[in-house]
Design a protein around this motif. Structure first.
Motif, short mmCIF file in Angstrom:
data_model
loop_
_atom_site.label_atom_id
_atom_site.label_comp_id
_atom_site.label_asym_id
_atom_site.label_seq_id
_atom_site.Cartn_x
_atom_site.Cartn_y
_atom_site.Cartn_z
N MET A 1 0.85 -1.20 0.00
CA MET A 1 0.00 0.00 0.00
C MET A 1 0.88 1.25 0.00
O MET A 1 1.83 1.33 0.77
N SER A 2 0.59 2.19 -0.84
CA SER A 2 1.43 3.38 -0.91
C SER A 2 1.19 4.27 0.31
O SER A 2 0.16 4.20 0.95
N SER A 3 2.18 5.09 0.60
CA SER A 3 2.05 5.97 1.76
C SER A 3 1.24 7.20 1.38
O SER A 3 0.69 7.28 0.30
N GLY A 4 1.21 8.17 2.28
CA GLY A 4 0.39 9.35 2.01
C GLY A 4 -0.90 9.25 2.80
O GLY A 4 -1.08 8.31 3.57
N PRO A 5 -1.76 10.20 2.62
CA PRO A 5 -2.96 10.20 3.44
C PRO A 5 -3.86 9.02 3.12
O PRO A 5 -3.92 8.56 1.99
N PHE A 6 -4.49 8.52 4.15
CA PHE A 6 -5.51 7.50 3.98
C PHE A 6 -6.84 8.20 3.79
O PHE A 6 -7.22 9.03 4.61
N LEU A 7 -7.54 7.88 2.74
CA LEU A 7 -8.90 8.37 2.56
C LEU A 7 -9.85 7.21 2.79
O LEU A 7 -9.70 6.15 2.18
N VAL A 8 -10.78 7.42 3.69
CA VAL A 8 -11.75 6.39 4.02
C VAL A 8 -13.14 6.92 3.72
O VAL A 8 -13.49 8.05 4.11
N VAL A 9 -13.93 6.12 3.01
CA VAL A 9 -15.31 6.49 2.70
C VAL A 9 -16.24 5.81 3.70
O VAL A 9 -16.22 4.58 3.82
N GLY A 10 -17.01 6.62 4.40
CA GLY A 10 -18.05 6.09 5.28
C GLY A 10 -19.36 6.08 4.52
O GLY A 10 -19.69 7.06 3.84
N LEU A 11 -20.09 4.98 4.61
CA LEU A 11 -21.34 4.84 3.86
C LEU A 11 -22.47 4.40 4.78
O LEU A 11 -22.29 3.52 5.62
N GLY A 12 -23.60 5.01 4.57
CA GLY A 12 -24.83 4.55 5.19
C GLY A 12 -25.84 4.40 4.07
O GLY A 12 -25.77 5.12 3.08
N CYS A 13 -26.74 3.44 4.20
CA CYS A 13 -27.73 3.27 3.14
C CYS A 13 -28.98 2.59 3.66
O CYS A 13 -28.95 1.94 4.70
N GLN A 14 -30.05 2.77 2.91
CA GLN A 14 -31.27 2.05 3.22
C GLN A 14 -31.11 0.60 2.80
O GLN A 14 -30.33 0.28 1.91
N ARG A 15 -31.83 -0.27 3.45
CA ARG A 15 -31.88 -1.68 3.08
C ARG A 15 -32.20 -1.81 1.59
O ARG A 15 -33.08 -1.12 1.09
N GLY A 16 -31.42 -2.62 0.89
CA GLY A 16 -31.70 -2.85 -0.51
C GLY A 16 -31.19 -1.79 -1.47
O GLY A 16 -31.48 -1.83 -2.66
N CYS A 17 -30.43 -0.84 -0.96
CA CYS A 17 -29.85 0.19 -1.83
C CYS A 17 -28.87 -0.46 -2.80
O CYS A 17 -27.96 -1.17 -2.37
N PRO A 18 -29.05 -0.26 -4.12
CA PRO A 18 -28.16 -0.93 -5.07
C PRO A 18 -26.75 -0.34 -5.09
O PRO A 18 -26.56 0.84 -4.79
N ALA A 19 -25.79 -1.17 -5.45
CA ALA A 19 -24.40 -0.73 -5.56
C ALA A 19 -24.28 0.43 -6.53
O ALA A 19 -23.46 1.34 -6.33
N SER A 20 -25.10 0.44 -7.59
CA SER A 20 -25.01 1.51 -8.59
C SER A 20 -25.33 2.88 -7.98
O SER A 20 -24.72 3.89 -8.34
N THR A 21 -26.26 2.90 -7.03
CA THR A 21 -26.61 4.16 -6.34
C THR A 21 -25.45 4.63 -5.47
O THR A 21 -25.09 5.81 -5.47
N LEU A 22 -24.84 3.70 -4.76
CA LEU A 22 -23.68 4.03 -3.92
C LEU A 22 -22.51 4.50 -4.78
O LEU A 22 -21.83 5.47 -4.44
N ARG A 23 -22.29 3.81 -5.89
CA ARG A 23 -21.18 4.17 -6.79
C ARG A 23 -21.40 5.56 -7.39
O ARG A 23 -20.45 6.35 -7.49
N ALA A 24 -22.64 5.86 -7.77
CA ALA A 24 -22.93 7.18 -8.34
C ALA A 24 -22.66 8.28 -7.31
O ALA A 24 -22.07 9.31 -7.63
N LEU A 25 -23.05 8.04 -6.06
CA LEU A 25 -22.82 9.03 -5.00
C LEU A 25 -21.32 9.18 -4.74
O LEU A 25 -20.82 10.30 -4.59
N LEU A 26 -20.60 8.07 -4.75
CA LEU A 26 -19.15 8.10 -4.55
C LEU A 26 -18.47 8.88 -5.68
O LEU A 26 -17.68 9.80 -5.42
N ASP A 27 -18.79 8.54 -6.93
CA ASP A 27 -18.16 9.20 -8.07
C ASP A 27 -18.45 10.70 -8.08
O ASP A 27 -17.56 11.52 -8.34
N GLN A 28 -19.70 11.03 -7.82
CA GLN A 28 -20.13 12.43 -7.81
C GLN A 28 -19.38 13.22 -6.73
O GLN A 28 -18.90 14.33 -6.97
#
Length: 134
Positions: A1-28
């Motif tokens: 793993m390269s050094s430098g800052p660690f970026l961590v994504v925290g996620l919360g979602c409703q039951r059944g939220c599709p990966a595509s919705t999470l990915r769109a929010l992440l990319d955006q």
């Protein structure tokens, strides 16, 4: 793993939220803040979401680990949250899953206390926050 800052994504979602919705929010979110996807080292959420298919699918697609914390562990980060959600508290016992989880994991991975780089971003079925540590 390269050094430098660690970026961590925290996620919360409703039951059944599709990966595509999470990915769109992440990319955006990353695009809006000029952050490259390869700077993200891990995902974090609450243990209630440990088996959430969309979260697991997203982590698998991006080959990133997903770490889940108990509500009690997340509650320790309450003072650092940008937003306290009564609804989240009623449902889970902590006031904000995305921000708390991001901070909890970044604190664990880094050499110094983490800070929120991006506060809670909300989509219809999901929330996301980004924490950074050195």
């Amino acid at each position: 793993m390269s050094s430098g800052p660690f970026l961590v994504v925290g996620l919360g979602c409703q039951r059944g939220c599709p990966a595509s919705t999470l990915r769109a929010l992440l990319d955006q979110t990353l695009q809006a803040h000029g952050i490259a996807l390869d700077q993200v080292r891990a995902f974090a959420s609450i243990d209630l979401k440990r088996d959430e298919p969309g979260l697991l699918e997203l982590a698998g697609q991006l080959s990133l680990p997903l770490t889940c914390f108990s509500a009690k562990e997340l509650a320790g980060h309450e003072a650092r949250l940008s937003h306290l959600s009564e609804i989240a508290f009623e449902r889970t016992g902590c006031y904000g899953i995305a921000e708390s989880a991001a901070l909890a994991l970044a604190d664990r991975l880094g050499a110094s206390p983490a800070s929120l780089l991006v506060t809670r971003q909300k989509a219809a079925q999901a929330t996301l926050a980004l924490a950074v540590t050195s």
